[in-house]
Structures are given as C-alpha cells and as structure tokens.
Write a protein that holds these residues in place. Structure first.
Motif, PDB file in Angstrom:
ATOM      1  N   ASN A  90      -3.706   9.699  -5.010  1.00 50.61           N
ATOM      2  CA  ASN A  90      -3.284   8.334  -5.333  1.00 50.61           C
ATOM      3  C   ASN A  90      -3.063   7.495  -4.087  1.00 50.61           C
ATOM      4  O   ASN A  90      -3.362   6.297  -4.069  1.00 50.61           O
ATOM      5  CB  ASN A  90      -2.008   8.361  -6.171  1.00 50.61           C
ATOM      6  N   GLY A  91      -2.516   8.115  -3.034  1.00 47.78           N
ATOM      7  CA  GLY A  91      -2.293   7.377  -1.792  1.00 47.78           C
ATOM      8  C   GLY A  91      -3.587   6.861  -1.192  1.00 47.78           C
ATOM      9  O   GLY A  91      -3.678   5.700  -0.772  1.00 47.78           O
ATOM     10  N   GLU A 142      -0.613   7.831   7.690  1.00 48.79           N
ATOM     11  CA  GLU A 142       0.783   7.771   7.242  1.00 48.79           C
ATOM     12  C   GLU A 142       1.723   7.725   8.433  1.00 48.79           C
ATOM     13  O   GLU A 142       1.375   8.138   9.546  1.00 48.79           O
ATOM     14  CB  GLU A 142       1.119   8.979   6.370  1.00 48.79           C
ATOM     15  N   VAL A 143       2.908   7.209   8.190  1.00 49.41           N
ATOM     16  CA  VAL A 143       3.973   7.192   9.196  1.00 49.41           C
ATOM     17  C   VAL A 143       5.058   8.150   8.738  1.00 49.41           C
ATOM     18  O   VAL A 143       5.538   8.066   7.601  1.00 49.41           O
ATOM     19  CB  VAL A 143       4.559   5.779   9.369  1.00 49.41           C
ATOM     20  N   ALA A 144       5.434   9.068   9.618  1.00 53.49           N
ATOM     21  CA  ALA A 144       6.551   9.980   9.356  1.00 53.49           C
ATOM     22  C   ALA A 144       7.576   9.791  10.471  1.00 53.49           C
ATOM     23  O   ALA A 144       7.240   9.299  11.553  1.00 53.49           O
ATOM     24  CB  ALA A 144       6.066  11.428   9.300  1.00 53.49           C
ATOM     25  N   ASP A 145       8.821  10.185  10.195  1.00 55.06           N
ATOM     26  CA  ASP A 145       9.862  10.028  11.208  1.00 55.06           C
ATOM     27  C   ASP A 145      10.804  11.222  11.146  1.00 55.06           C
ATOM     28  O   ASP A 145      11.592  11.357  10.195  1.00 55.06           O
ATOM     29  CB  ASP A 145      10.630   8.728  10.990  1.00 55.06           C
ATOM     30  N   GLY A 204       7.248   7.525   2.446  1.00 56.18           N
ATOM     31  CA  GLY A 204       5.853   7.873   2.674  1.00 56.18           C
ATOM     32  C   GLY A 204       4.972   6.666   2.914  1.00 56.18           C
ATOM     33  O   GLY A 204       4.012   6.439   2.179  1.00 56.18           O
ATOM     34  N   PRO A 205       5.243   5.876   3.959  1.00 57.18           N
ATOM     35  CA  PRO A 205       4.501   4.628   4.150  1.00 57.18           C
ATOM     36  C   PRO A 205       3.225   4.805   4.970  1.00 57.18           C
ATOM     37  O   PRO A 205       3.064   5.767   5.726  1.00 57.18           O
ATOM     38  CB  PRO A 205       5.495   3.771   4.934  1.00 57.18           C
ATOM     39  N   GLY A 206       2.358   3.841   4.837  1.00 58.42           N
ATOM     40  CA  GLY A 206       1.252   3.673   5.773  1.00 58.42           C
ATOM     41  C   GLY A 206       1.607   2.569   6.757  1.00 58.42           C
ATOM     42  O   GLY A 206       2.444   1.717   6.460  1.00 58.42           O
ATOM     43  N   GLY A 248       0.809  -1.212   0.000  1.00 55.96           N
ATOM     44  CA  GLY A 248       0.000   0.000   0.000  1.00 55.96           C
ATOM     45  C   GLY A 248       0.839   1.257   0.000  1.00 55.96           C
ATOM     46  O   GLY A 248       1.955   1.289  -0.528  1.00 55.96           O
ATOM     47  N   ASP A 249       0.322   2.287   0.645  1.00 56.48           N
ATOM     48  CA  ASP A 249       0.948   3.606   0.622  1.00 56.48           C
ATOM     49  C   ASP A 249       0.425   4.384   1.820  1.00 56.48           C
ATOM     50  O   ASP A 249      -0.422   3.887   2.584  1.00 56.48           O
ATOM     51  CB  ASP A 249       0.592   4.312  -0.690  1.00 56.48           C
ATOM     52  N   SER A 250       0.901   5.613   1.969  1.00 52.81           N
ATOM     53  CA  SER A 250       0.310   6.512   2.959  1.00 52.81           C
ATOM     54  C   SER A 250      -0.957   7.115   2.369  1.00 52.81           C
ATOM     55  O   SER A 250      -1.310   6.860   1.211  1.00 52.81           O
ATOM     56  CB  SER A 250       1.296   7.620   3.308  1.00 52.81           C
TER      57      SER A 250
END
Length: 383
Positions: A166-167, A192-195, A237-239, A159-161
């Motif tokens: 599109n995400g 979404e996951v950010a760091d 840019g992951p989920g 998947g995606d964020s």
C-alpha cells in the motif's frame, strides 16, 4: 470624466473661474489620496468562500483512505483527543466517498468521486487527500485542477513511506496526481524516513517530527502559535518530501532544503537530525539515498500564483493528517505528548492566510508622493 455627486457638492459646472475649479479638484484629489493611504478607499483583502460563515473542508475518502482523526482519537478505549470535526468548529466538513461514513461522521457526502461541480457548488476551499490506496481517474484530477485554477484554494495531499504494497501504491498515486496537476514542484520521494532517537515507544518508524518552519516562511508565527510540546507531531512511517525541476514531473529530482528549493516553497515539518533514509521496496528513491542520515522534510507547502486571481497553496506531506495507521492529528502516542491537533490547525489557518491577496485600488507609494508634490502647483493662483 463626470462624477455627478461631485457636481452636486461643488457645482463644478457652475464655476466660471477655471482657477476655482482647479483648486476644488485639487482639494478633492488630496482628500481621496489621504483616505486611500489610511485605508478608507483601499480594496479589501479577498477571502475564502464560506458556507454559513464557515470555510468548507472536503475530505477524500473515495480512494481507500480512512477517516481516522476526523472523529475522536482513542487508545485501548481511552480518549486521547477529540476529532477534527468536533474540534474545528469554525469549519464545515464534507466528504467524498462511500455512504457508510455518513452516519459515523455526521457530515454531508458529496458523492462517490471528486467532481468540479461538487467542489464548486459546495464552496469547498480546502481539499484533503490523505494517503490514497486506489488510483484517481483522469476526470477527477482534471476536476481538481479546474478548481485550483480558480485561485484561493488549498490542496493538502499526503503520501506514505514505501513500506508494504500500500505504501508503494500511495506514493505512486500521489505523484501521478501532482504530475497531472502540473502546478507544484513538490513530490513524495520513493523511500522512508525512520528515526532511532525521536520516536514513540522505541520504534524508529513511529517518527516524532517537529513543526519548525523555515525562517523565511511568511507569517511563520501563525504556524508555531500555541505549541505546548515543542512542536512534536507524529508522522507514522513517513516518506520524505523532495522536488522536481518541472511541475509536470519532468527533469531532475532534488532533495528539499534551504539551499535547494523551488520558488515559494517552504518546509513546515521536519524530522530530527537523527533520522535516516531507508528503502523497503523498489523502485529506488530519486532524491535521497538509503543510509543517508540527517534532517529530512516531512511536510512542505508551495504557494502557487494564479494569474489575475488569489494564490493557491499546495501542501505535500509524507504522512497524513487524517487516516493512515495513526494520523498527525493525534495528541499522544505511546506516552509521548504531541502537538498534533494544534499543528494541523495552524497549517490550515496559515494556508488560508496565504490564499489572500489585495485586489488593488487606492493610491499609495510613488504615485502618492508625486501627486502630493504637485499639489501646490495646482493650487497656485493664476496670475
């Protein structure tokens, strides 16, 4: 029960003394048991189907995905690392999608859409769906399910964020596929996951995550073999991965962690403990909350038992090994050295290992002990 070859060797039928016959049978039983214990008569492990001795990986490029990472990864004209097709020479790659990719990739095209016949006839063992931006037809999902129900297969769906239109669509399409397959509890949550700490080039969305499987993961050593950069892997840019009560998507959603997990599910890649959950677009997340901080799962796998057949492995990730803005396959990004190619290679190897099972056969355990204990009684000469 008659065994002609035993009659020829021991001439059972010629024995006039029943005691001699019993003794000969007991000797044969003992030999058979010993051979079974040491593997001579044991059934072999059933392995993945191959073409020309190579496991076949099918890549879906029919639903808006791109092939980045299948060929060489470059940055500003500089070669970063070889592509997956060139590097993983023990696999045969094929794809679903437009004919335009055939010359670029140099691999066999299986058609415009995923079909069971194409998966079956081409001995596909691993199917990778990396960030689809177009929906799947029901017939395609049913084809994938029919293929999975044969057992011994691996589905990696990424998947995606929820950033950008599109995400959001990708998250929706991935979860719809998983709901309709009705085979795994794993899902991509709608956030979404950010760091702000573990990232590439100072941008929190260029998350650098870690190949660090849960300690109870079977054959964990396979997943961490050969890592030279601490298991760092780019997830751009992951989920986050979550789980739901029922494989058909019904019930409550849950954050995925070691104290809250479905059966036979394992987190393989996670963020650092500095990561945070963000919401870019509606709808709201189901298992995580905006502003939540900590370590979050980016890639998890569930081993799915298929009655009477080899297990399947279904991998769900919030970022893709192939395609996307920048794939997990990258070996470097904004100066950060990564283990991307090794991590992806290890996951493929591990997944294949998890699809193997013994088909039974042989005598071992309690049966062997009981039979061995009874042997002196059988051999005892009749009074």
């Amino acid at each position: 029960m008659q065994f002609a070859f035993l009659d020829k060797v021991y001439n059972f039928n010629a024995d006039k003394n029943p005691g001699d016959t019993m003794k000969k049978a007991a000797v044969l039983l003992a030999v058979f048991m010993l051979f079974s214990v040491f593997g001579i008569f044991a059934a072999p492990m059933t392995s993945a189907a191959t073409t020309n001795g190579k496991v076949v990986i099918a890549v879906d490029l029919a639903h808006g995905e791109n092939p980045k990472g299948l060929t060489a990864v470059t940055y500003k004209g500089k070669l970063i690392n070889k592509g997956m097709i060139e590097s993983l020479t023990n696999y045969t790659f094929v794809y679903f999608g437009s004919p335009k990719y055939q010359d670029q990739l140099g691999i066999t095209r299986l058609g415009d859409e995923i079909t069971y016949d194409a998966l079956k006839k081409n001995n596909v063992t691993i199917l990778i769906i990396g960030q689809p931006t177009n929906p799947f037809r029901n017939e395609e999902i049913l084809a994938i399910k029919q293929w999975l129900l044969e057992g011994g297969h691996v589905l990696w769906i990424a998947g995606d964020s929820d950033y950008g239109s599109n995400g959001v669509k990708t998250q929706q399409f991935v979860n719809v596929i998983l709901d309709k397959l009705n085979m795994t509890n794993l899902r991509v949550d709608l956030c979404e996951v950010a760091d702000p700490v573990s990232n590439a080039g100072g941008k929190s969305y260029r998350v650098v995550a870690y190949d660090d499987p849960w300690k109870d993961t079977p054959k964990r050593d396979v997943l961490v073999a050969g890592l030279k950069n601490g298991g760092k892997v780019l997830v751009h840019g992951p989920g986050p991965v979550a789980w739901v009560d029922s494989p058909d998507g019904q019930g409550n959603w849950h954050a995925l962690n070691e104290s809250s997990k479905p059966k036979d599910a394992y987190v393989i890649i996670h963020s650092s403990n500095h990561a945070e959950i963000g919401e870019s677009n509606p709808p709201a997340a189901n298992a995580y909350q905006a502003g939540q901080t900590g370590t979050f799962p980016i890639l998890a796998a569930q081993i799915v038992q298929i009655k009477g057949k080899n297990p399947d492995v279904i991998i769900v990730s919030g970022e893709t090994p192939i395609g996307g803005y920048e794939p997990m396959w990258a070996a470097e990004y904004y100066g950060v050295k990564l283990d991307g190619p090794q991590v992806v290679t290890n996951i493929l190897t591990w997944s294949l290992d998890m699809t193997k099972k013994s088909s039974g056969g042989g005598i071992c355990g309690p049966a062997f002990i009981i039979a061995l204990a009874a042997l002196p009684l059988v051999l005892r000469k009749r009074k």
